[in-house]
Design an enzyme around this catalytic site. Structure first.
Site, short mmCIF file in Angstrom:
data_model
loop_
_atom_site.label_atom_id
_atom_site.label_comp_id
_atom_site.label_asym_id
_atom_site.label_seq_id
_atom_site.Cartn_x
_atom_site.Cartn_y
_atom_site.Cartn_z
N ASP A 108 -0.12 6.02 2.09
CA ASP A 108 -1.23 5.92 3.04
C ASP A 108 -1.11 6.95 4.15
O ASP A 108 -2.09 7.24 4.85
CB ASP A 108 -1.28 4.50 3.62
CG ASP A 108 -1.55 3.51 2.49
OD1 ASP A 108 -0.57 3.09 1.84
OD2 ASP A 108 -2.72 3.21 2.23
N LYS A 132 2.37 0.78 1.01
CA LYS A 132 2.28 -0.68 1.01
C LYS A 132 3.63 -1.34 1.19
O LYS A 132 4.64 -0.88 0.64
CB LYS A 132 1.63 -1.12 -0.31
CG LYS A 132 1.42 -2.59 -0.51
CD LYS A 132 0.68 -3.29 0.59
CE LYS A 132 -0.63 -2.65 0.98
NZ LYS A 132 -1.20 -3.19 2.24
#
Ligand code: MRU
Length: 367
Positions: free
Chosen positions: A246, A258
């Protein structure tokens, strides 16, 4: 990618735009794998809510959604005053930026759209450019994912057993995905391999989304409990790990992904299993100096205390699993340091994490 629906198969992008209605079109990911539905957000605030509520999720998909959301907001402005328009666009930018904090793609995507909008000489021209630029971002995301597949496919041979975490598949981008792109490219080359999908509590994107995607593409796979990976590694049943990201720090090579990714990286290191991270260039953050500076999203405790599922009658329901009087802590992401990462698969090739910074010009760090 193609989705099998009612006996047929149709190609879908995760995020698209309805020009006439000024709506962002999204696959309602919270309903998958039980129901496939497209929704349209009517204004930029609804688009931001769709990101926060995870109707759409995954770094590249929320980046593209934010780009379209910015164009949607800009196009909704009525008037010709450039200063008022600028203030309005700034507001739209802030609302979309706040929707989810960890992934850097939404910010990078919107800055790119705004940079291109600056060439417009009137409000109307800027509105037009905004949509065009958002579309370009979406197309670039697709191209990047394809190129990641091309470079990453060489890591996968016949009988390779791959572990992946969460969903860095086409649902997390516009098409192909990042961690899954090498798998799809290897499949095209006729290679046979097997994928273990971490279930990825608390929201189970691995069990629901990655498993659904791989099933749609006919790739051999099994869902495993998050706690099972160490055991499988110890028994020699995992050869390769590929995850998404991310936010990847260009300065350090550290990777936010995550929650649970760091644990898998530590395990892979212990068992000398190559650990790769696949990213488009929009996931690179060239500013932050340390992983500690990455804003880690804290989500609602209900996600940890229970789970969503679909009943036999097709009704989506939440069930509480935890002790009724207990609370929970729910950080959505963690940061894996560079020394645990074998390589970063980018659209331009595979780099060691520490090589990102010296290649920053090529990797878009000068934009
Ligand atoms: O919370 P999510 O589902 O938006 O998280 C994103 C992810 O699925 C993963 O972190 C993924 O591996 C990153 S690649 C988009």
């Amino acid at each position: 990618m193609n989705v099998k629906l009612r006996g047929g198969s149709r190609h879908y992008r995760t995020v698209a735009f309805d020009d006439r209605r000024n709506q962002v079109l999204l696959i309602e990911q919270r309903l998958l794998p039980h129901e496939f539905k497209i929704i349209g957000t009517k204004n930029f605030r609804e688009t931001a809510r769709a990101i926060t509520d995870m109707i759409v999720r995954g770094a590249g998909a929320i980046g593209t959604t934010a780009a379209f959301g910015l164009a949607q907001g800009a196009r909704a402005f009525r008037g010709t005053d450039p200063d008022k328009f600028e203030r309005h666009v700034e507001k739209v930018f802030e609302v979309l930026k706040e929707a989810r904090p960890t992934a850097v793609d939404p910010v990078n995507a919107m800055l790119e759209v705004r940079r291109k909008m600056a060439d417009g000489k009137s409000v109307a021209e800027q509105q037009q450019i905004a949509l065009h630029a958002a579309q370009e971002f979406a197309d670039e995301d697709v191209a990047h994912c394809r190129d990641i597949g091309r470079h990453g496919a060489k890591l996968i041979r016949n009988d390779t057993r791959i572990l992946t975490h969460c969903n860095a598949g086409w649902l997390a981008f516009v098409d192909y995905g990042t961690a899954t792109a090498p798998m799809y490219a290897a499949q095209e080359k006729g290679r046979r391999f097997h994928v273990f999908c971490d279930e990825t509590r608390p929201r189970a994107q691995g069990a629901s989304l990655t498993a659904w995607e791989l099933a749609q593409q006919g790739i051999s796979h099994q869902v495993i409990a998050d706690n099972a990976a160490g055991h499988l590694m110890q028994r020699g049943e995992i050869d390769l790990v590929i995850v998404g990201s991310d936010r990847t720090l260009g300065r350090t090579g550290g990777v936010a992904n995550k929650i649970g990714t760091y644990t898998k990286a530590v395990l892979a290191h212990r068992h000398k299993i190559p650990f790769y991270v696949a990213i488009p260039l929009s996931t690179l953050d060239w500013n932050l100096k340390s992983g500690r500076d990455i804003p880690i999203e804290e989500r609602a405790e209900e996600e940890v205390l229970g789970a969503w599922g679909t009943t036999k009658r097709g009704k989506r329901e939440y069930v509480r699993m935890a002790n009724p009087t207990s609370g929970a802590r729910n950080p959505g992401f963690d940061v894996t340091p560079a020394e645990l990462i074998t390589g970063i698969i980018t659209p331009l090739g595979i780099f060691k994490p520490k090589e990102l910074w010296k290649n920053r010009k090529r990797l878009g760090g000068s934009r």
